[in-house]
Structures are given as C-alpha cells and as structure tokens.
Design a protein around this motif. Structure first.
Motif, short mmCIF file in Angstrom:
data_model
loop_
_atom_site.label_atom_id
_atom_site.label_comp_id
_atom_site.label_asym_id
_atom_site.label_seq_id
_atom_site.Cartn_x
_atom_site.Cartn_y
_atom_site.Cartn_z
N LEU A 2 -10.62 -7.51 -10.18
CA LEU A 2 -12.28 -7.11 -11.55
C LEU A 2 -13.32 -6.36 -9.96
O LEU A 2 -14.13 -5.99 -10.40
N LEU A 3 -14.30 -8.21 -9.59
CA LEU A 3 -15.04 -7.74 -8.10
C LEU A 3 -13.82 -6.58 -7.55
O LEU A 3 -14.93 -5.88 -6.66
N GLY A 4 -13.09 -6.54 -6.68
CA GLY A 4 -12.77 -5.53 -6.22
C GLY A 4 -13.14 -4.06 -6.47
O GLY A 4 -14.05 -2.98 -5.78
N LEU A 5 -12.70 -4.02 -7.49
CA LEU A 5 -13.35 -2.80 -8.43
C LEU A 5 -14.52 -2.34 -8.11
O LEU A 5 -15.34 -1.15 -8.09
N LEU A 6 -15.45 -2.84 -8.74
CA LEU A 6 -16.59 -3.53 -9.32
C LEU A 6 -17.77 -3.07 -7.80
O LEU A 6 -18.61 -2.21 -7.80
N THR A 7 -17.15 -3.70 -7.07
CA THR A 7 -17.52 -3.57 -5.42
C THR A 7 -16.96 -1.89 -5.12
O THR A 7 -18.39 -0.54 -4.73
N GLY A 8 -15.77 -1.66 -5.44
CA GLY A 8 -15.89 0.15 -5.47
C GLY A 8 -16.52 1.22 -6.09
O GLY A 8 -17.37 1.75 -5.18
N VAL A 49 -23.75 -1.80 -11.41
CA VAL A 49 -23.21 -3.62 -10.80
C VAL A 49 -24.27 -4.46 -9.98
O VAL A 49 -24.23 -5.69 -10.84
N ARG A 50 -24.90 -4.09 -9.54
CA ARG A 50 -26.78 -4.04 -9.85
C ARG A 50 -26.97 -5.08 -10.79
O ARG A 50 -27.34 -6.89 -10.18
N ALA A 51 -26.84 -4.52 -11.84
CA ALA A 51 -27.39 -5.01 -13.39
C ALA A 51 -26.39 -6.63 -13.69
O ALA A 51 -27.40 -7.06 -14.20
N GLY A 52 -25.49 -6.41 -13.19
CA GLY A 52 -24.49 -7.87 -13.36
C GLY A 52 -24.50 -8.44 -11.92
O GLY A 52 -23.95 -9.44 -11.90
N LEU A 53 -25.17 -8.75 -11.55
CA LEU A 53 -25.70 -9.71 -9.94
C LEU A 53 -25.83 -10.92 -10.18
O LEU A 53 -25.03 -11.56 -10.03
N PRO A 54 -26.40 -11.24 -11.22
CA PRO A 54 -26.50 -12.92 -11.49
C PRO A 54 -25.02 -13.53 -12.35
O PRO A 54 -25.53 -14.59 -11.63
N LEU A 55 -24.04 -12.76 -12.62
CA LEU A 55 -23.13 -13.01 -13.61
C LEU A 55 -22.13 -13.50 -11.96
O LEU A 55 -21.84 -14.19 -11.61
N VAL A 56 -22.13 -12.89 -11.38
CA VAL A 56 -21.75 -12.77 -10.00
C VAL A 56 -21.82 -13.95 -8.23
O VAL A 56 -20.92 -14.25 -8.54
N ARG A 57 -23.37 -13.44 -8.86
CA ARG A 57 -23.47 -15.02 -8.22
C ARG A 57 -22.96 -16.27 -8.64
O ARG A 57 -22.77 -17.39 -8.39
N ASP A 58 -23.23 -16.51 -9.66
CA ASP A 58 -22.70 -16.97 -10.55
C ASP A 58 -21.23 -17.42 -10.07
O ASP A 58 -20.79 -18.93 -10.19
N LEU A 59 -19.98 -16.48 -9.86
CA LEU A 59 -19.04 -17.01 -9.58
C LEU A 59 -18.81 -17.70 -8.58
O LEU A 59 -18.11 -18.05 -7.68
N LEU A 60 -20.13 -17.72 -7.64
CA LEU A 60 -19.39 -18.44 -6.05
C LEU A 60 -19.37 -19.79 -5.87
O LEU A 60 -18.97 -20.68 -5.19
N GLY A 61 -19.84 -20.42 -7.85
CA GLY A 61 -19.34 -21.55 -8.10
C GLY A 61 -17.88 -21.56 -8.63
O GLY A 61 -17.60 -22.45 -9.37
N ALA A 116 -10.24 -17.76 -4.30
CA ALA A 116 -10.20 -15.32 -4.22
C ALA A 116 -11.49 -15.26 -5.42
O ALA A 116 -11.89 -14.72 -4.45
N ILE A 117 -12.13 -15.81 -6.17
CA ILE A 117 -13.09 -15.80 -6.55
C ILE A 117 -13.91 -15.66 -5.89
O ILE A 117 -15.31 -14.73 -6.08
N ARG A 118 -14.11 -17.12 -5.36
CA ARG A 118 -15.23 -16.60 -4.21
C ARG A 118 -14.96 -15.78 -3.66
O ARG A 118 -16.86 -15.68 -2.89
N ALA A 119 -14.40 -15.47 -3.25
CA ALA A 119 -14.70 -14.98 -1.58
C ALA A 119 -15.09 -13.39 -2.18
O ALA A 119 -15.85 -12.46 -1.23
N ALA A 120 -14.35 -12.73 -3.45
CA ALA A 120 -14.78 -11.78 -4.18
C ALA A 120 -15.61 -11.55 -3.75
O ALA A 120 -16.45 -10.44 -3.92
N ALA A 121 -16.55 -12.75 -4.74
CA ALA A 121 -17.60 -12.53 -5.43
C ALA A 121 -19.02 -11.75 -4.17
O ALA A 121 -20.16 -11.67 -3.94
N ALA A 122 -18.72 -13.29 -3.08
CA ALA A 122 -19.53 -13.10 -2.00
C ALA A 122 -18.85 -11.53 -1.26
O ALA A 122 -20.53 -10.88 -0.40
#
Length: 433
Positions: free
Chosen positions: A81-87, A190-202, A207-213
């Motif tokens: 999902l993070l990969g698709l959002l990034t694309g 996607v930018r509006a969802g970055l707080p969620l993505v940032r939380d996924l660094l933890g 694989a989720i941490r790397a995709a979030a970064a």
C-alpha cells in the motif's frame, strides 16, 4: 472501515480505461483474506490509476481510502500500500533520482490546471442543461425495451466521462497543465497522510519501516517534521531500514540541516555495507564533490558487487548498483577518471534494465557536453570515448533483456551519436561501414 467508499462519483471520474466505477470493489478486495484476490486487486488498481506511471482524475480520489486501509494494523500488504501511495504521489522514483523531488517546479507546472479543469466541467454542465440535449419523455422506457440495451449500457460504462471530450479540445500546453494538476492532486492527497506514514517508522515489521521511509523521502516541504523521525533509523538493526532511512535523509535535508552531515560521515564506519552505501548516497546528494573520497569510494565499490539484501531497498527498484552509478555523476572532475574506470568494469556485468543507469552514467562522463555528430570516426574520438566504445562492442550481453535485444538500451546509446547495436558498434570500432 471504508464506509464512505461509495461517496465519490466514481462514474464521473476517469482512470486509464474509462470510468472509475470498478475502483471501489478493487479497494475493498485489498482487505480480502485470500492473497490471490488481494494481489489481483492491487494489480488492477495499479493498471487503472497508475498506468505506466500516469496519474488520472481518479488517482487522487483513491488515496484517502488507501490511507484508511494503511491505518489499520491488521490490514494485509501494508508495504505494498505504501508503494502504491508513493507511486501515486511522484510516479516512478527513478525519474527523480539522484536529485530528489522538485516540488516547486511541479507546483509551477500545474498552475492554471485546476481552473482549466473547472472550465471544462462548466461547459459540460451547460451542455447538459441545454434543452436540445435533454432526453425526450419516454426515451428511457424505449431504451429499456431495446434488445441490445444491456450491451449499450456496458459500452457507455467504458466510455470516458463527458468532461474528457472538452479536455481534448484544450491546447497541448493546457492539457499538460491539467495533467500536472492531476498529479499534484494525488501528491497532495498523499501528503495529507504523512503523519500516519511517519508513525509507521516505528512499526514492528521492518518492511513497513523501510517502505514508510521511502514514502517520506519525496516531500521536502515536510522535511522539518519528517527528518527528526527519520534520523534515528540510521541505527536501525535492519540494514535495509537503516540504508533506506539514510537515503531519505539525504533527499530531504540541505547541507545546513543541523548535524546531518557529521552523522552521515560517522555512518561510513558502519560494518554493514548496505548502510555505508546509504550514507554515501546521502552525502553525495547533499554535498556533491565536498562529500569526500570515502563517500566516492563507497559508491564505486557498489559498482562491482551488489550489497547484501540490496534488492529489498525500495529506492530505484532495489538496483543499488544503478543508483550508485547515477550518484557518482554528482561528483566533479577530480573523481571522474576513477569513476569512469569503475563504470567500464561494471558494464560487462550488467544487462537489461540494470545496464541502463550504468551505461547512462558512463555516457554522461564520456560526453559531458554533447553527442557525437554522425560522421565522427572512431579514430577521432578521445581516449575516454574510445574506451567506452570498446567495452560496449565487447559486451554483447549488456545489450540484451531476457536474451533479446533491449530497445531502450539501444536508444540510450544512439542518443549520444553512437551505433545502436553491438554489431554496428564493432564495425564502427573497426572503421568499417
């Protein structure tokens, strides 16, 4: 979950194949307990709203629902999902490497696009309100009685919304601005969802941490909020996570960003080669020639041997060698000869898509100003260009993809005025027509 998925007017939003009415079911299928169903839905979504990297009006509309799925800790396929959002936000990341995402240029390119889109929509509305375009009474009943009405309905479903007829009437520069706006709308969603993505660094899953970064790396406007969360991941026990976070830091930071450069220089002593590659990549992007010989040597060493687990790096589709090749082009003349020699040594070892960035870097260094004129003989080339031609002529496998001639590689070589296949290159080197 996904309670508002049917709220958008999907029938009047377009994707690559027409009306986006199939999108809601594809999004729902991403939650299926059946892996095959999930993977099929993901592939269909990619084809619809990210077709060959293109974003459409429907692309931004899917983002809030993908973020909703991403927020569910039990959701499957969160890295995907993070990969698709990034694309959806940036297209293919290779188009923005090694420099990073130029969001200011994107915003400028999209200026006026929203207004042009609104103007086209207004023309559609006015057209629908004209008396001569309204259906006559009884038309609907007559259509229901037609023998082929079901087939006609299916055809209408596949047609583009009326809005797109008016978009086709715009000039080419105007259409470019509208499509840049579609892309920017997806980016900002996607930018509006970055707080969620940032939380996924933890997240517990590396694989989720790397995709979030990787996702966070493309939003320089958010760097002040993102960098403090990324920098601690330089010590992540997983080398893929640490390397991905380091590259992201390099893409978001500036040379004056706090203590980033000393941190990156210290990481060059990390015992893990993939992590050292990440630090060197970040340093060269930040400081160019001032990154120093250690960073340059670290990148050159990646040209002849792939890092451990390098294929798991989200950047550049896991092609650590190719990313290193392009990063080395950011250095100045003091590094050129050593870099060029390393690139020539790497060329015979690569083929297919992995050959493209290595050859591109070598061609840039051999032809820093312009391509050859067609009549330039091999004997008239300087030493560096002759060495490159010789390696290309003696490396037939480099020209292939899956055992067949790779058209993209041939086009790349031809764009510098050189012959576009290995046989013609050999003849050119020999001085024969």
């Amino acid at each position: 979950m996904l309670e508002t998925l049917d709220a958008p007017d999907w029938a009047n939003l377009a994707h690559a194949y027409g009306r986006a009415t199939d999108v809601p079911d594809q999004i729902r299928a991403l939650r299926s307990a059946d892996r095959t169903v999930r993977e099929k839905a993901l592939g269909e979504l990619y084809a619809n709203v990210f077709h060959q990297g293109t974003r459409y009006e429907a692309s931004a509309a899917v983002v809030p629902f993908l973020l909703e799925l991403l927020a569910d800790p039990s959701a499957p396929m969160r890295p995907a999902l993070l990969g698709l959002l990034t694309g959806l936000a940036i297209g293919y990341d290779e188009a923005h490497l090694p420099s990073g995402y130029e969001i200011a240029a994107h915003r400028e390119a999209a200026e006026g696009g929203q207004e042009l889109l609104a103007g086209a929509a207004a023309r559609v509305s006015a057209e629908q309100d004209r008396p001569d375009t309204r259906p006559e009474a009884g038309d609907a009943a007559e259509e229901e009685d037609d023998e082929g009405d079901e087939e006609e309905d299916d055809e209408e479903e596949d047609e583009l919304p009326s809005l797109y007829v008016h978009l086709d009437e715009l000039t080419e520069p105007e259409q470019y601005r509208v499509h840049a706006f579609f892309e920017l709308a997806a980016y900002d969603a996607v930018r509006a969802g970055l707080p969620l993505v940032r939380d996924l660094l933890g997240a517990e899953d590396p694989a989720i941490r790397a995709a979030a970064a990787h996702t966070l790396a493309w939003f320089p406007e958010e760097a002040p909020a993102v960098l403090p969360a990324l920098i601690p991941l330089a010590d992540d026990p997983d080398p893929v996570v640490a390397a991905t976070a380091l590259v992201a830091v390099g893409l978001l930071a500036t040379p004056g960003t706090g203590s980033v450069v000393p941190l990156l220089e210290a990481v060059l002593d990390d015992p893990r080669e993939l992590v050292r590659w990440g630090a060197a990549t970040a340093l060269v992007r930040l400081n160019g020639p001032a990154a120093g010989h250690r960073a340059a040597e670290e990148l050159r060493s990646r040209l002849t041997g792939l890092a451990e687990r390098g294929e798991e790096i989200p950047f550049f589709d896991g092609d650590v060698r190719g990313y290193a090749a392009l990063s080395l082009c950011l250095l100045d003349d003091a590094y050129t000869e050593d870099t060029f020699t390393a690139l020539l040594a790497a060329l015979p070892e690569v083929s297919g898509t992995e050959a493209l960035p290595v050859a591109q870097a070598a061609l840039r260094l051999a032809f820093p100003e312009r391509a050859l004129s067609e009549e330039t003989p091999f004997a008239a080339l300087d030493d560096r260009r002759r060495r490159l031609v010789r390696v290309l002529a003696e490396s037939p496998g480099t020209w292939l993809l899956g055992g067949r001639r790779f058209g993209n590689f041939s086009m790349l070589v031809r764009s510098y005025g050189l012959p576009g296949d290995v046989e013609a290159m050999t003849a050119y080197m020999a001085g024969t027509p």
